[in-house]
Design a protein around this motif. Structure first.
Motif, mmCIF file in Angstrom:
data_model
loop_
_atom_site.group_PDB
_atom_site.id
_atom_site.type_symbol
_atom_site.label_atom_id
_atom_site.label_comp_id
_atom_site.label_asym_id
_atom_site.label_seq_id
_atom_site.Cartn_x
_atom_site.Cartn_y
_atom_site.Cartn_z
ATOM 1 N N THR A 101 0.846 -1.197 0.000
ATOM 2 C CA THR A 101 0.000 0.000 0.000
ATOM 3 C C THR A 101 0.879 1.243 0.000
ATOM 4 O OG1 THR A 101 -1.701 -1.185 1.212
ATOM 5 C CG2 THR A 101 -1.851 1.210 1.230
ATOM 6 N N GLN A 102 1.914 1.220 0.831
ATOM 7 C CA GLN A 102 2.828 2.372 0.869
ATOM 8 C C GLN A 102 3.502 2.543 -0.485
ATOM 9 O OE1 GLN A 102 5.557 2.521 4.251
ATOM 10 N NE2 GLN A 102 4.157 1.235 5.417
ATOM 11 N N GLU A 103 3.975 1.431 -1.045
ATOM 12 C CA GLU A 103 4.682 1.523 -2.323
ATOM 13 C C GLU A 103 3.739 2.017 -3.425
ATOM 14 O OE1 GLU A 103 7.071 -1.906 -3.213
ATOM 15 O OE2 GLU A 103 7.045 -1.412 -5.360
ATOM 16 N N THR A 104 2.488 1.566 -3.363
ATOM 17 C CA THR A 104 1.515 2.005 -4.371
ATOM 18 C C THR A 104 1.341 3.511 -4.330
ATOM 19 O OG1 THR A 104 0.325 -0.082 -4.307
ATOM 20 C CG2 THR A 104 -0.908 1.833 -5.067
ATOM 21 N N PHE A 105 1.202 4.061 -3.124
ATOM 22 C CA PHE A 105 0.964 5.510 -3.045
ATOM 23 C C PHE A 105 2.215 6.311 -3.403
ATOM 24 C CE2 PHE A 105 -3.326 6.175 -2.083
ATOM 25 C CZ PHE A 105 -3.769 5.121 -1.295
ATOM 26 N N VAL A 106 3.369 5.741 -3.190
ATOM 27 C CA VAL A 106 4.587 6.415 -3.655
ATOM 28 C C VAL A 106 4.574 6.478 -5.186
ATOM 29 C CG1 VAL A 106 7.096 6.169 -3.870
ATOM 30 C CG2 VAL A 106 6.004 5.882 -1.652
ATOM 31 N N ARG A 107 4.206 5.355 -5.815
ATOM 32 C CA ARG A 107 4.119 5.340 -7.287
ATOM 33 C C ARG A 107 3.046 6.303 -7.777
ATOM 34 N NH1 ARG A 107 5.230 -0.541 -9.844
ATOM 35 N NH2 ARG A 107 6.990 -1.088 -8.544
ATOM 36 N N VAL A 108 1.934 6.366 -7.033
ATOM 37 C CA VAL A 108 0.855 7.288 -7.409
ATOM 38 C C VAL A 108 1.375 8.728 -7.341
ATOM 39 C CG1 VAL A 108 -1.339 8.257 -6.602
ATOM 40 C CG2 VAL A 108 -1.063 5.787 -6.795
ATOM 41 N N TRP A 109 2.106 9.034 -6.283
ATOM 42 C CA TRP A 109 2.660 10.388 -6.119
ATOM 43 C C TRP A 109 3.560 10.751 -7.294
ATOM 44 C CZ3 TRP A 109 2.152 14.895 -3.991
ATOM 45 C CH2 TRP A 109 3.233 15.750 -3.853
ATOM 46 N N ARG A 110 4.407 9.792 -7.688
ATOM 47 C CA ARG A 110 5.320 10.024 -8.808
ATOM 48 C C ARG A 110 4.569 10.204 -10.121
ATOM 49 N NH1 ARG A 110 10.665 8.551 -9.669
ATOM 50 N NH2 ARG A 110 11.888 8.408 -7.785
ATOM 51 N N ALA A 111 3.519 9.406 -10.298
ATOM 52 C CA ALA A 111 2.834 9.397 -11.600
ATOM 53 C C ALA A 111 1.683 10.400 -11.669
ATOM 54 C CB ALA A 111 2.294 7.988 -11.879
ATOM 55 N N LEU A 112 1.347 11.017 -10.547
ATOM 56 C CA LEU A 112 0.171 11.896 -10.509
ATOM 57 C C LEU A 112 0.190 13.040 -11.526
ATOM 58 C CD1 LEU A 112 -2.448 11.863 -8.986
ATOM 59 C CD2 LEU A 112 -1.397 13.160 -7.142
ATOM 60 N N PRO A 113 1.335 13.705 -11.764
ATOM 61 C CA PRO A 113 1.318 14.770 -12.777
ATOM 62 C C PRO A 113 0.886 14.278 -14.150
ATOM 63 C CG PRO A 113 3.309 14.916 -11.457
ATOM 64 C CD PRO A 113 2.636 13.622 -11.084
ATOM 65 N N GLY A 114 1.115 12.993 -14.425
ATOM 66 C CA GLY A 114 0.757 12.457 -15.728
ATOM 67 C C GLY A 114 -0.662 11.913 -15.800
ATOM 68 N N PHE A 115 -1.404 11.945 -14.699
ATOM 69 C CA PHE A 115 -2.772 11.420 -14.702
ATOM 70 C C PHE A 115 -3.684 12.378 -15.454
ATOM 71 C CE2 PHE A 115 -6.583 9.430 -13.533
ATOM 72 C CZ PHE A 115 -7.470 10.378 -13.020
ATOM 73 N N ARG A 116 -4.434 11.797 -16.407
ATOM 74 C CA ARG A 116 -5.400 12.592 -17.165
ATOM 75 C C ARG A 116 -6.780 12.095 -16.799
ATOM 76 N NH1 ARG A 116 -1.774 15.253 -17.325
ATOM 77 N NH2 ARG A 116 -0.204 15.514 -18.940
ATOM 78 N N ALA A 117 -7.750 12.988 -16.843
ATOM 79 C CA ALA A 117 -9.093 12.639 -16.354
ATOM 80 C C ALA A 117 -9.885 11.756 -17.310
ATOM 81 C CB ALA A 117 -9.870 13.917 -16.057
#
Lengths: 193, 189
Positions: free
Chosen positions: B49-65
């Motif tokens: 879960t921790q690792e997932t949210f770290v990846r989410v944090w890294r990839a968040l700028p690239g998230f498109r709606a």
């Protein structure tokens, strides 16, 4: 395949869909009216469906949020670290390689600069007959060497740096910095033109 | 699970840590349960879960709606967990020659034992844990995370028919387990 087998295949979806009266399940309903085995299976599936809809969530440690945020904060520091100046252990060898390439290029036996420049001028004049191009030999070589050295330096610097190109967070920053620099150059060009 | 508000996502994308913390709080239970359904270990589930949210944090700028945030989040969760399962399989192979990821043991202490309403619920819970991982995954996504069939198909990048087939086979398997358990309970000693 028997009618029971066919009905059994459709039963889980029929039960999950709430045992609707829709035409799609008409054959299922008809078979259930006459087959006790399939009715027993439908009952079992009903219990399963009810149980699954109430399947409890596993409760995690209440401190999980804090741990996640601590780890993400540490990750943010790492990303910020990536954008500091490249360490000397990278700059020095990269610069040495670039200088070596430049000196090697400059010392290579080349055809006469004047001949090359004349050939280039003739080629360009052929493509653009109405706009003869004046190319100064020194300027030509200076531009060629500068482009070559810059490209080599950037490429070597990036490949040797700690920048993680697979991290989209870093990639996003690259994109914003490049577009920012391009916008500033464009603005400068417009002001001076 | 309700989708987090879009302004929260936008603020988190801009680096607002408070907005990201709110995102974490609203989605961590779903992520944790998904990880647990695949890994059967509280420690592994928490780590993933921790690792997932770290990846989410890294990839968040690239998230498109274009995709729902939860679909995107669960896709990252599943990929992270599947990578971990492959690592665990490799480690198991080195230690005792086993490579079957399904041989990860079912936990003896049921974390939700206190919340299971009756014996039937407990039996169903144990039966779910014994399902193959691909069935546990779709069960968790459909019933616990309450994703629709198309959302599960997008999350797992599988055809819609495959998702329905997995769920139906899981339901049939569970019904068979429950009937077997019930017959065992009904048999006179």
């Amino acid at each position: 395949m028997t009618l029971c087998d066919l009905t059994c295949d459709s039963l889980p979806q029929y039960v999950a869909d709430g045992e609707t009266e829709s035409l799609a399940y008409a054959s299922v309903r008809a078979h259930l009216r006459v087959c006790a085995t399939c009715r027993a299976q439908a009952l079992a599936l009903r219990h399963v469906e009810q149980g699954l809809r109430n399947l409890p969530l596993v409760v995690h440690d209440p401190l999980l949020t804090a741990r996640i945020l601590r780890r993400v904060a540490a990750e943010s520091d790492t990303i910020a670290e990536e954008w500091r100046l490249l360490p000397w252990a990278v700059w020095v060898p990269a610069l040495a390689v670039v200088l070596a390439i430049v000196f090697a290029a400059a010392s290579l036996p080349m055809p006469s600069s004047a001949t090359l420049v004349q050939g280039l001028r003739a080629m360009l004049s052929g493509w653009l007959p109405s706009a003869p191009v004046q190319v100064d030999a020194v300027l030509f070589w200076a531009i060629w060497l500068a482009v070559f050295a810059t490209s080599a330096g950037v490429g070597i610097g990036l490949s040797l740096s700690h920048w993680d190109s697979s991290a989209s967070h870093s990639l996003g920053k690259v994109q914003s910095r490049v577009s920012g620099a391009a916008a500033r150059l464009w603005g400068l060009a417009r002001r001076t033109h | 699970m309700n989708a987090p508000p879009s302004d929260l996502i936008v603020r988190a994308q801009e680096g607002d840590m408070q907005a990201f913390a709110a995102l974490v709080q609203s989605t961590q239970t779903g992520v944790y349960n998904l990880a647990y359904s695949l890994l059967h270990s509280r420690e592994e589930a928490e780590d993933l879960t921790q690792e997932t949210f770290v990846r989410v944090w890294r990839a968040l700028p690239g998230f498109r709606a274009e995709a729902k945030f939860t679909t995107w989040l669960y896709r990252i969760t599943v990929n992270t967990c599947l990578n971990r399962r492959r690592q665990l399989s490799a480690e198991m192979a080195k230690v005792d020659g086993q490579t079957d990821p399904e041989s990860v043991s079912i936990p003896e202490d049921e974390p939700t034992a206190a919340t299971l309403r009756d014996e039937r619920s407990a039996v169903l819970w144990r039966a779910v844990q014994q399902l193959p991982a691909k069935y546990r995954l779709v069960i968790s996504l459909f019933y616990q995370q309450q994703l629709s069939y198309p959302e599960i198909a997008r999350t797992l990048a599988l055809p819609l028919g495959t998702i329905k087939a997995h769920l139906n086979r899981a339901r049939q398997s569970l019904a068979k387990s429950l009937r077997g358990q019930q017959e065992g309970l009904d048999d006179p000693v």
